[in-house]
Design an enzyme around this catalytic site. Structure first.
Site, mmCIF file in Angstrom:
data_model
loop_
_atom_site.group_PDB
_atom_site.id
_atom_site.type_symbol
_atom_site.label_atom_id
_atom_site.label_comp_id
_atom_site.label_asym_id
_atom_site.label_seq_id
_atom_site.Cartn_x
_atom_site.Cartn_y
_atom_site.Cartn_z
ATOM 1 N N TYR A 69 18.633 62.736 45.008
ATOM 2 C CA TYR A 69 17.822 61.859 45.887
ATOM 3 C C TYR A 69 17.552 62.559 47.031
ATOM 4 O O TYR A 69 16.663 62.246 47.966
ATOM 5 C CB TYR A 69 18.222 60.449 45.604
ATOM 6 C CG TYR A 69 18.016 59.568 44.573
ATOM 7 C CD1 TYR A 69 17.199 60.165 43.608
ATOM 8 C CD2 TYR A 69 18.346 58.323 44.499
ATOM 9 C CE1 TYR A 69 17.328 59.226 42.427
ATOM 10 C CE2 TYR A 69 18.188 57.583 43.425
ATOM 11 C CZ TYR A 69 17.468 57.928 42.422
ATOM 12 O OH TYR A 69 17.540 57.265 40.980
ATOM 13 N N CYS A 100 24.579 54.890 46.275
ATOM 14 C CA CYS A 100 23.949 56.202 46.858
ATOM 15 C C CYS A 100 23.560 55.974 48.167
ATOM 16 O O CYS A 100 22.863 54.914 48.433
ATOM 17 C CB CYS A 100 22.728 56.563 46.011
ATOM 18 S SG CYS A 100 21.836 57.979 46.226
ATOM 19 N N CYS A 211 27.690 61.033 51.473
ATOM 20 C CA CYS A 211 27.306 61.193 50.136
ATOM 21 C C CYS A 211 28.420 60.850 49.257
ATOM 22 O O CYS A 211 29.330 61.319 49.506
ATOM 23 C CB CYS A 211 26.710 62.305 49.914
ATOM 24 S SG CYS A 211 26.113 62.844 48.208
ATOM 25 N N HIS A 213 28.822 61.808 46.191
ATOM 26 C CA HIS A 213 29.083 62.933 45.490
ATOM 27 C C HIS A 213 30.469 63.618 46.411
ATOM 28 O O HIS A 213 31.496 64.171 45.527
ATOM 29 C CB HIS A 213 28.098 64.076 45.208
ATOM 30 C CG HIS A 213 27.296 63.722 44.467
ATOM 31 N ND1 HIS A 213 26.170 62.610 44.544
ATOM 32 C CD2 HIS A 213 26.917 64.109 43.205
ATOM 33 C CE1 HIS A 213 25.096 62.649 43.690
ATOM 34 N NE2 HIS A 213 25.820 63.437 42.709
#
Length: 305
Positions: A69, A100, A211, A213
């Site tokens: 995104y 997110c 983030c 991730h």
């Protein structure tokens, strides 16, 4: 035309239940919590939620078919976030966690309006705790271009970044590389080294992972920055907040206010079991394999409608 979703009440998920003992309620007994991310990164938040509320049923959606995104425009992110939140609402969840940073910045206000009384909990870079933690007041932030360019992030810096020197480092491509599921490749090492170099040169002593991730490559980041640099990940704080929000709605009970030290200490990660369901807009088997490899989680993954 709106998409029709079927509600999935499989035996792998805990059904709604009356509140039991305070300990059971604090563990999330009877709760169904929806979690979504642009891809695999939100598994870091899923891990924290399971540690905080091990009895809750967790329903995780990875929008890997449209990841990352952080390199998309707001309208696209909003449309995807609305589609996924509609799906989770039809799964009869008690709360939705937007795991997110980019989706939180772009879509959280729209989702809260769309979902009415259903709690929608977002994530944001931990600028406030990082500034408080930093001895030198030199703080780095690693995040996607979308997060760093958002109005929400600018407001966050204005509120909590005063008195500190913030070094903002966009990391285009890093989340996409992590999506492969391999966490120690030459390409990933090179990318992490390149993004960490400006922070090291700026002599920051604290770095925010902006983030969801990035916690999965925290060891690589720590190696590049050195052992003296603190790394801030807000996943545990998000899990605690989710627990408190659910408590206020009467679905569960938060830790007692007369024992704040317990709330500040992350619980030991429990063995993850079949109390979780997974969906992916890309390859469900890839999500299932990565959840097993990264979290030790045995859960069934299905295609997102």
């Amino acid at each position: 035309m709106p998409v029709a979703f079927e509600t999935d009440h499989t035996s792998a998920l805990a059904p709604h239940a009356e509140a039991g003992t305070p300990a059971a309620c604090a563990a999330g007994e009877g709760l169904r919590i929806g979690v979504f991310d642009s891809g695999l990164g939100g598994l870091s938040v899923l891990r924290a939620l399971r540690a905080q509320m091990p009895s809750a049923a967790l329903l995780y959606v990875a929008d890997s078919g449209h990841a990352p995104y952080g390199e998309r425009d707001d309208a696209f992110i909003q449309a995807r976030s609305e589609h996924i939140s509609d799906f989770l609402v039809h799964q009869d969840v008690d709360a939705i966690v937007v795991a997110c940073n980019t989706a939180t910045a772009a879509a959280i206000h729209r989702l809260r309006t769309r979902c009415g009384d259903l709690p929608v909990i977002g994530v944001e870079p931990g600028v406030k705790p990082a500034v408080a933690m930093s001895a030198s007041k030199r703080v780095g932030v690693l995040a996607t271009p979308g997060t760093l360019g958002s109005l929400k992030f600018r407001h966050l810096v204005e509120q909590h970044g005063q008195g500190a020197h913030l070094v903002l480092q966009a990391c285009p491509g890093l989340a996409r590389e992590i999506e492969s599921g391999e966490l120690d490749t030459p390409a990933l090492r090179e990318m992490v080294a390149r993004f960490c170099a400006p922070l090291r040169e700026a002599q920051v002593d604290t770095v925010v992972l902006g983030c969801t991730h990035y916690p999965f490559v925290a060891p690589l980041i720590q190696t590049e920055l050195g052992p003296g640099v603190h790394i801030v990940d807000t996943a545990h704080a998000v899990a605690q907040h989710t627990q408190r929000v659910c408590a206020r709605r009467g679905n569960t009970l938060a830790p007692r206010h007369d024992a704040p030290e317990q709330a500040l200490t992350p619980p030991a990660p429990p063995v993850l079991s079949g109390n979780t369901r997974l969906w992916s807009s890309a390859n469900p088997q890839h999500l299932q394999r990565v959840a097993q490899a990264w979290l030790g989680l045995d859960a069934v993954a299905s295609a997102l409608p």
